[in-house]
Design a protein around this motif. Structure first.
Motif, short mmCIF file in Angstrom:
data_model
loop_
_atom_site.label_atom_id
_atom_site.label_comp_id
_atom_site.label_asym_id
_atom_site.label_seq_id
_atom_site.Cartn_x
_atom_site.Cartn_y
_atom_site.Cartn_z
N PHE A 99 2.02 -1.11 14.35
CA PHE A 99 2.41 -1.10 12.93
C PHE A 99 3.61 -2.00 12.68
CE2 PHE A 99 -0.27 2.55 13.20
CZ PHE A 99 -0.88 2.62 11.96
N GLY A 100 4.62 -1.89 13.52
CA GLY A 100 5.82 -2.70 13.35
C GLY A 100 5.60 -4.17 13.66
N MET A 103 3.72 -5.75 10.83
CA MET A 103 4.60 -5.96 9.67
C MET A 103 5.49 -7.18 9.89
SD MET A 103 5.04 -4.23 6.79
CE MET A 103 5.21 -5.66 5.75
N TRP A 143 0.29 -2.89 3.89
CA TRP A 143 0.72 -2.52 5.24
C TRP A 143 2.07 -1.81 5.26
CZ3 TRP A 143 -2.49 -2.39 9.20
CH2 TRP A 143 -1.97 -2.13 10.46
N HIS A 147 3.14 1.35 7.53
CA HIS A 147 4.22 1.24 8.51
C HIS A 147 5.22 2.40 8.33
CE1 HIS A 147 7.34 -0.52 11.01
NE2 HIS A 147 8.16 -0.58 9.98
#
Length: 164
Positions: A99-100, A103, A143, A147
């Motif tokens: 997720f990070g 991003m 997103w 996140h």
């Protein structure tokens, strides 16, 4: 400890959650950037009108693009602000890298493609970069909440494991 350094939690590990004022910059700047980009996109594709010499752009298209550029530069500053205390530390601690990392990759692509849109001279290449920029910009809008949700979920699970 500076205001952006991660404060240690009562359980002895550093928190990656950003201070409230930084989160407001992320949410506010991101919202304004997304809104101005969406306005430009709509005006560019659906706001043209018939003029004396054929189709003319909306008079609001250029101001919306300028607003989007200013918001984008602000977000670039915010990305620099959060890079060390949030992105880099989260990556080294192996916290939800999918997720990070996604991003961060989206933000880096948007910054690079924005520079390309500003400086590219080849109109064909510029057209492709434009489509990639606004497509991934819309992906980034979707997103960021994922996140945030996933990060908070990880925190809740860790707290539940500690406090039976």
């Amino acid at each position: 400890m500076t205001p952006l350094e991660a404060a240690p939690s009562p359980h002895g590990h550093e928190r990656l959650r950003l201070p409230r004022w930084v989160r407001w910059w992320v949410y506010g700047g991101g919202s304004l950037c997304a809104l101005s980009g969406a306005v430009w996109l709509l005006l560019h594709h659906f706001g043209q009108r018939e003029g004396a010499f054929g189709l003319e752009p909306s008079p609001f298209e250029h101001p919306s693009l300028v607003a989007h550029g200013v918001c984008g530069l602000t977000l670039l500053w915010v990305l620099g602000l959060v890079w060390l205390p949030h992105v880099r530390r989260g990556w080294h601690r192996r916290r939800h890298r999918l997720f990070g990392g996604t991003m961060a990759a989206l933000m880096l692509w948007l910054a690079a493609s924005a520079a390309g849109l500003y400086y590219l001279g080849d109109e064909t290449l510029r057209g492709w970069v434009s489509v990639g920029h606004w497509t991934l910009g819309l992906c980034a809008v979707a997103w960021l909440p994922l996140h945030i949700w996933h990060g908070r979920r990880v925190i809740r699970r860790a707290q539940a494991a500690r406090d039976p």
